[in-house]
Motif scaffolding. Structure first.
Motif, PDB file in Angstrom:
ATOM      1  N   ALA A  55       0.830  -1.206   0.000  1.00 31.83           N
ATOM      2  CA  ALA A  55       0.000   0.000   0.000  1.00 31.83           C
ATOM      3  C   ALA A  55       0.863   1.254   0.000  1.00 31.83           C
ATOM      4  O   ALA A  55       0.540   2.247  -0.679  1.00 31.83           O
ATOM      5  N   VAL A  56       1.976   1.235   0.731  1.00 30.52           N
ATOM      6  CA  VAL A  56       2.902   2.374   0.726  1.00 30.52           C
ATOM      7  C   VAL A  56       3.510   2.552  -0.665  1.00 30.52           C
ATOM      8  O   VAL A  56       3.693   3.679  -1.140  1.00 30.52           O
ATOM      9  N   ASP A  57       3.816   1.446  -1.320  1.00 24.43           N
ATOM     10  CA  ASP A  57       4.366   1.509  -2.683  1.00 24.43           C
ATOM     11  C   ASP A  57       3.392   2.196  -3.626  1.00 24.43           C
ATOM     12  O   ASP A  57       3.768   3.095  -4.405  1.00 24.43           O
ATOM     13  N   LEU A  58       2.132   1.808  -3.589  1.00 22.15           N
ATOM     14  CA  LEU A  58       1.131   2.418  -4.468  1.00 22.15           C
ATOM     15  C   LEU A  58       0.890   3.885  -4.105  1.00 22.15           C
ATOM     16  O   LEU A  58       0.717   4.735  -4.999  1.00 22.15           O
ATOM     17  N   ALA A  59       0.872   4.189  -2.796  1.00 26.26           N
ATOM     18  CA  ALA A  59       0.668   5.575  -2.383  1.00 26.26           C
ATOM     19  C   ALA A  59       1.829   6.462  -2.817  1.00 26.26           C
ATOM     20  O   ALA A  59       1.628   7.618  -3.234  1.00 26.26           O
ATOM     21  N   ASP A  60       3.045   5.956  -2.746  1.00 25.21           N
ATOM     22  CA  ASP A  60       4.197   6.729  -3.195  1.00 25.21           C
ATOM     23  C   ASP A  60       4.157   6.971  -4.699  1.00 25.21           C
ATOM     24  O   ASP A  60       4.563   8.040  -5.177  1.00 25.21           O
ATOM     25  N   THR A  61       3.672   5.994  -5.458  1.00 23.71           N
ATOM     26  CA  THR A  61       3.538   6.189  -6.907  1.00 23.71           C
ATOM     27  C   THR A  61       2.517   7.285  -7.215  1.00 23.71           C
ATOM     28  O   THR A  61       2.736   8.116  -8.105  1.00 23.71           O
ATOM     29  N   LEU A  64       4.149  10.525  -6.582  1.00 28.50           N
ATOM     30  CA  LEU A  64       5.217  10.835  -7.537  1.00 28.50           C
ATOM     31  C   LEU A  64       4.707  10.903  -8.969  1.00 28.50           C
ATOM     32  O   LEU A  64       5.469  10.634  -9.905  1.00 28.50           O
ATOM     33  N   TRP A  65       3.440  11.281  -9.172  1.00 31.01           N
ATOM     34  CA  TRP A  65       2.917  11.325 -10.536  1.00 31.01           C
ATOM     35  C   TRP A  65       3.668  12.297 -11.439  1.00 31.01           C
ATOM     36  O   TRP A  65       3.749  12.056 -12.654  1.00 31.01           O
ATOM     37  N   PRO A  66       4.238  13.420 -10.939  1.00 33.17           N
ATOM     38  CA  PRO A  66       5.066  14.235 -11.857  1.00 33.17           C
ATOM     39  C   PRO A  66       6.268  13.473 -12.404  1.00 33.17           C
ATOM     40  O   PRO A  66       6.662  13.672 -13.558  1.00 33.17           O
ATOM     41  N   LEU A  67       6.850  12.592 -11.578  1.00 36.84           N
ATOM     42  CA  LEU A  67       7.957  11.767 -12.067  1.00 36.84           C
ATOM     43  C   LEU A  67       7.483  10.786 -13.132  1.00 36.84           C
ATOM     44  O   LEU A  67       8.179  10.565 -14.142  1.00 36.84           O
ATOM     45  N   VAL A  68       6.316  10.197 -12.927  1.00 39.06           N
ATOM     46  CA  VAL A  68       5.765   9.283 -13.926  1.00 39.06           C
ATOM     47  C   VAL A  68       5.526  10.016 -15.245  1.00 39.06           C
ATOM     48  O   VAL A  68       5.843   9.494 -16.330  1.00 39.06           O
ATOM     49  N   TRP A  69       5.007  11.228 -15.164  1.00 42.70           N
ATOM     50  CA  TRP A  69       4.768  12.035 -16.358  1.00 42.70           C
ATOM     51  C   TRP A  69       6.086  12.334 -17.085  1.00 42.70           C
ATOM     52  O   TRP A  69       6.182  12.213 -18.306  1.00 42.70           O
ATOM     53  N   THR A  70       7.107  12.713 -16.332  1.00 41.12           N
ATOM     54  CA  THR A  70       8.397  13.048 -16.935  1.00 41.12           C
ATOM     55  C   THR A  70       9.041  11.832 -17.580  1.00 41.12           C
ATOM     56  O   THR A  70       9.577  11.911 -18.692  1.00 41.12           O
ATOM     57  N   LEU A  71       9.004  10.691 -16.899  1.00 40.66           N
ATOM     58  CA  LEU A  71       9.579   9.473 -17.468  1.00 40.66           C
ATOM     59  C   LEU A  71       8.833   9.037 -18.726  1.00 40.66           C
ATOM     60  O   LEU A  71       9.442   8.534 -19.675  1.00 40.66           O
ATOM     61  N   SER A  72       7.520   9.227 -18.748  1.00 38.30           N
ATOM     62  CA  SER A  72       6.742   8.852 -19.935  1.00 38.30           C
ATOM     63  C   SER A  72       7.103   9.734 -21.128  1.00 38.30           C
ATOM     64  O   SER A  72       7.271   9.232 -22.250  1.00 38.30           O
ATOM     65  N   LEU A  73       7.220  11.027 -20.898  1.00 36.39           N
ATOM     66  CA  LEU A  73       7.653  11.913 -21.979  1.00 36.39           C
ATOM     67  C   LEU A  73       9.055  11.573 -22.462  1.00 36.39           C
ATOM     68  O   LEU A  73       9.345  11.620 -23.662  1.00 36.39           O
ATOM     69  N   PRO A 154       9.464   3.396  -5.682  1.00 37.69           N
ATOM     70  CA  PRO A 154       8.355   2.427  -5.698  1.00 37.69           C
ATOM     71  C   PRO A 154       8.355   1.612  -6.984  1.00 37.69           C
ATOM     72  O   PRO A 154       8.529   2.161  -8.079  1.00 37.69           O
ATOM     73  N   HIS A 155       8.149   0.328  -6.853  1.00 42.17           N
ATOM     74  CA  HIS A 155       8.141  -0.540  -8.031  1.00 42.17           C
ATOM     75  C   HIS A 155       6.974  -0.229  -8.957  1.00 42.17           C
ATOM     76  O   HIS A 155       7.083  -0.367 -10.174  1.00 42.17           O
ATOM     77  N   SER A 156       5.860   0.184  -8.394  1.00 44.44           N
ATOM     78  CA  SER A 156       4.681   0.444  -9.228  1.00 44.44           C
ATOM     79  C   SER A 156       4.841   1.675 -10.118  1.00 44.44           C
ATOM     80  O   SER A 156       3.999   1.902 -10.994  1.00 44.44           O
ATOM     81  N   VAL A 157       5.891   2.459  -9.908  1.00 42.36           N
ATOM     82  CA  VAL A 157       6.148   3.600 -10.793  1.00 42.36           C
ATOM     83  C   VAL A 157       6.341   3.130 -12.231  1.00 42.36           C
ATOM     84  O   VAL A 157       5.876   3.770 -13.176  1.00 42.36           O
ATOM     85  N   HIS A 158       6.998   2.003 -12.408  1.00 39.57           N
ATOM     86  CA  HIS A 158       7.316   1.530 -13.756  1.00 39.57           C
ATOM     87  C   HIS A 158       6.060   1.024 -14.466  1.00 39.57           C
ATOM     88  O   HIS A 158       5.955   1.132 -15.693  1.00 39.57           O
ATOM     89  N   ALA A 159       5.114   0.471 -13.719  1.00 41.55           N
ATOM     90  CA  ALA A 159       3.842   0.080 -14.331  1.00 41.55           C
ATOM     91  C   ALA A 159       3.032   1.314 -14.711  1.00 41.55           C
ATOM     92  O   ALA A 159       2.425   1.362 -15.790  1.00 41.55           O
ATOM     93  N   ALA A 160       3.015   2.315 -13.829  1.00 38.60           N
ATOM     94  CA  ALA A 160       2.312   3.561 -14.157  1.00 38.60           C
ATOM     95  C   ALA A 160       2.963   4.266 -15.337  1.00 38.60           C
ATOM     96  O   ALA A 160       2.281   4.950 -16.110  1.00 38.60           O
ATOM     97  N   ARG A 161       4.243   4.101 -15.489  1.00 39.17           N
ATOM     98  CA  ARG A 161       4.966   4.694 -16.629  1.00 39.17           C
ATOM     99  C   ARG A 161       4.469   4.130 -17.954  1.00 39.17           C
ATOM    100  O   ARG A 161       4.299   4.863 -18.931  1.00 39.17           O
ATOM    101  N   VAL A 162       4.210   2.830 -17.996  1.00 34.11           N
ATOM    102  CA  VAL A 162       3.678   2.210 -19.213  1.00 34.11           C
ATOM    103  C   VAL A 162       2.291   2.764 -19.543  1.00 34.11           C
ATOM    104  O   VAL A 162       1.983   3.095 -20.695  1.00 34.11           O
TER     105      VAL A 162
END
Length: 312
Positions: A55-61, A64-73, A154-162
């Motif tokens: 749950a902490v992993d998902l909450a951290d993702t 960190l949504w700005p990081l997910v956005w930047t990595l996706s771009l 968080p590991h789930s960052v990479h799934a959100a990146r996809v």
């Protein structure tokens, strides 16, 4: 001299860590040694602790949504670096595919072009999102192995990146749908209000599927070709190139529509865009399949999340 220097440096370091009585001033009380703190490193086998960490992993993702956005771009720019049109190549290829096979299949299936072409366009654009997410999700952790092993993230960052980068690509391909609608004079009906909850369900399903397939792809390296074959078969048995109305009186063949989870997910987005009335049956199936996906993904993610770095 070297041994003397090393001995002196060693004594100096030891005095800095635990000074002795010879370093204290005259008349000062002897130093009191601080109690040593016990450091215990142990792997937790408690489901409650694993659930809390997941749950902490998902909450951290989510935080960190700005990081997910930047990595996706960054992924999109890196993929099309040096390209003239960039991501618009996907839009152009989708438009060429719709124009090339739209009129042909309309003749083969004896369909009206004005009704079939919008159906085909929406189906292909939505299916490209589903198939690309499923394909890239299987390698979302293996391609980020260096980052997972070297950075605390968080590991789930990479799934959100996809999910994020394919959502951006979907935004590019929506232009093809808008152009086809404008050329044929097709206008969505009042049922378009269901697009927002349908799209939110799509994002949740894509994230859950990315976590699930990413974990399986990290553990078993033959998962990517298996998923690619499954998605290719699903493309032909799902109403994408053909209309569901063609199987209205086909007996057992109707199961390819009624029991197909891809059809339910497609229909909750495709029907409002085509101006078709709200179908509770498709929504019930889509929600049912989504709940099953969330449950399976949650159980596997809680169980396998601590082992992920050792699989890479």
């Amino acid at each position: 001299m070297v041994d003397a220097a090393r001995s002196f440096r060693y004594r100096l370091l030891m005095l800095m860590i635990a000074p002795g009585q010879d370093t204290a001033g005259p008349g000062s009380p002897p130093p009191i040694a601080a109690p040593a703190a016990r450091l215990v490193i142990a792997a937790s086998h408690s489901w409650r602790e694993r659930l809390r960490l997941a749950a902490v992993d998902l909450a951290d993702t989510a935080r960190l949504w700005p990081l997910v956005w930047t990595l996706s771009l960054f992924d999109i720019r890196l993929r099309y670096r040096g390209s003239l049109l960039g991501p618009l190549w996907l839009t152009l290829s989708t438009a060429i595919m719709v124009g090339a096979i739209g009129f042909l299949y309309a003749r083969l299936f004896h369909q009206d072009v004005r009704a079939y072409l919008p159906f085909l366009t929406i189906s292909l654009v939505l299916w490209n999102f589903i198939s690309t997410v499923a394909s890239e999700a299987t390698t979302c952790f293996t391609q980020a192995d260096a980052m997972i092993r070297s950075i605390r993230m968080p590991h789930s960052v990479h799934a959100a990146r996809v999910v994020m980068r394919n959502t951006l690509v979907l935004g590019h391909n929506i232009v093809v749908v808008a152009v086809v609608f404008a050329l044929l004079g097709t206008h969505p009906g009042l049922d378009c209000f269901t697009l927002l909850p349908g799209f939110l369900l799509w994002l949740a399903d894509a994230f859950a599927a990315s976590l699930l397939l990413g974990l399986f792809g990290a553990r078993f390296r033959d998962i990517p070709p298996i998923i690619a074959s499954v998605m290719q078969i699903a493309f032909y048995v799902t109403p994408i190139m053909w209309s569901p109305a063609m199987l209205a009186h086909r007996g057992l063949a109707r199961a390819f529509v009624d029991l197909n989870p891809f059809y339910a997910l497609l229909e909750i987005m495709r029907a409002p865009l085509l101006g078709q009335p709200f179908e509770p049956g498709a929504w019930h199936l889509a929600v049912l399949y989504s709940l099953g996906l969330f449950l399976i993904t949650g159980l596997i993610f809680v169980r396998a999340r601590p082992r992920l770095p050792y699989w890479l």
